[in-house]
Design a protein around this motif. Structure first.
Motif, PDB file in Angstrom:
ATOM      1  N   GLU A   1      42.338  37.108  37.809  1.00  0.00           N
ATOM      2  CA  GLU A   1      43.670  37.002  38.188  1.00  0.00           C
ATOM      3  C   GLU A   1      44.560  38.094  37.500  1.00  0.00           C
ATOM      4  O   GLU A   1      45.268  38.171  38.150  1.00  0.00           O
ATOM      5  N   CYS A   2      44.288  37.708  36.022  1.00  0.00           N
ATOM      6  CA  CYS A   2      45.220  38.521  35.401  1.00  0.00           C
ATOM      7  C   CYS A   2      45.165  39.729  35.214  1.00  0.00           C
ATOM      8  O   CYS A   2      46.205  41.010  34.760  1.00  0.00           O
TER       9      CYS A   2
ATOM     10  N   VAL B   1      42.058  33.414  35.008  1.00  0.00           N
ATOM     11  CA  VAL B   1      42.259  34.231  33.379  1.00  0.00           C
ATOM     12  C   VAL B   1      41.632  35.645  34.096  1.00  0.00           C
ATOM     13  O   VAL B   1      42.537  36.551  34.335  1.00  0.00           O
TER      14      VAL B   1
ATOM     15  N   THR C   1      51.599  33.211  33.359  1.00  0.00           N
ATOM     16  CA  THR C   1      50.505  32.759  32.656  1.00  0.00           C
ATOM     17  C   THR C   1      49.606  35.098  32.212  1.00  0.00           C
ATOM     18  O   THR C   1      49.996  35.362  31.224  1.00  0.00           O
ATOM     19  N   CYS C   2      49.890  35.489  33.546  1.00  0.00           N
ATOM     20  CA  CYS C   2      49.113  36.784  34.164  1.00  0.00           C
ATOM     21  C   CYS C   2      50.763  37.707  33.692  1.00  0.00           C
ATOM     22  O   CYS C   2      50.257  38.889  32.525  1.00  0.00           O
TER      23      CYS C   2
ATOM     24  N   GLY D   1      50.449  39.948  30.506  1.00  0.00           N
ATOM     25  CA  GLY D   1      50.171  41.885  30.634  1.00  0.00           C
ATOM     26  C   GLY D   1      50.855  42.420  29.504  1.00  0.00           C
ATOM     27  O   GLY D   1      50.369  43.537  29.322  1.00  0.00           O
TER      28      GLY D   1
END
Length: 162
Positions: A48-49, A45, A130-131, A135
């Motif tokens: 990547e996010c 997380v 998830t991202c 976001g």
């Protein structure tokens, strides 16, 4: 002087902008903020996010008088932020709700003008990963903080933190 006539509207617009904003100094926020080691964000997380940059960008997008900078000037008006909670179990839309929380303090010179805890929860919908879900939380938190900046208070609870 054809060139000077075409620049006149641009110069008038710039002067109006500068004069209109002279009464209130812009609030600076760091381009990238920390995720607390106790926040619970997995390394995936964190990598990547891009929550560290999404929150400041969302605040600047929602508030006209916020500047995103590499290093806020501690002598002016600046916002200290930290991501303190990230709940994002693996599995994208199949792992249930996700949320995040951010704490912050508004400083001016050597004084603290206000403080808050902002939290947003999202189920994300079926097709979001998830991202994307986090976001959306970051964007909502950015709007919450931008609204709070108009009338900052101490120990405010923003969004779903209430």
């Amino acid at each position: 002087m054809i060139g000077s006539r075409s620049l006149r509207p641009v110069v008038v617009a710039l002067v109006s902008l500068l004069v209109g904003s002279a009464g209130h100094a812009a609030t600076q926020v760091a381009r990238s903020i920390e995720i607390a080691s106790t926040a619970g964000a997995s390394s995936a997380v964190q990598q990547e996010c891009q929550l560290q940059t999404r929150v400041p960008a969302a605040i600047a997008q929602a508030a006209h008088d916020v500047l995103v900078v590499d290093n806020p000037s501690r002598s002016g008006r600046w916002l200290e932020l930290e991501i303190t909670e990230v709940h994002a179990p693996g599995g994208g839309p199949f792992s249930g709700p996700k949320w995040m929380a951010v704490t912050g303090k508004l400083h001016e010179g050597g004084s603290v003008l206000g403080s808050f805890r902002a939290k947003r929860l999202s189920t994300g919908g079926f097709v979001k990963g998830t991202c994307a879900t986090l976001g959306g939380c970051a964007t909502a938190i950015g709007r919450d903080i931008a609204a709070w900046l108009k009338a900052p208070t101490m120990d405010a609870e923003l969004g779903d933190a209430r």
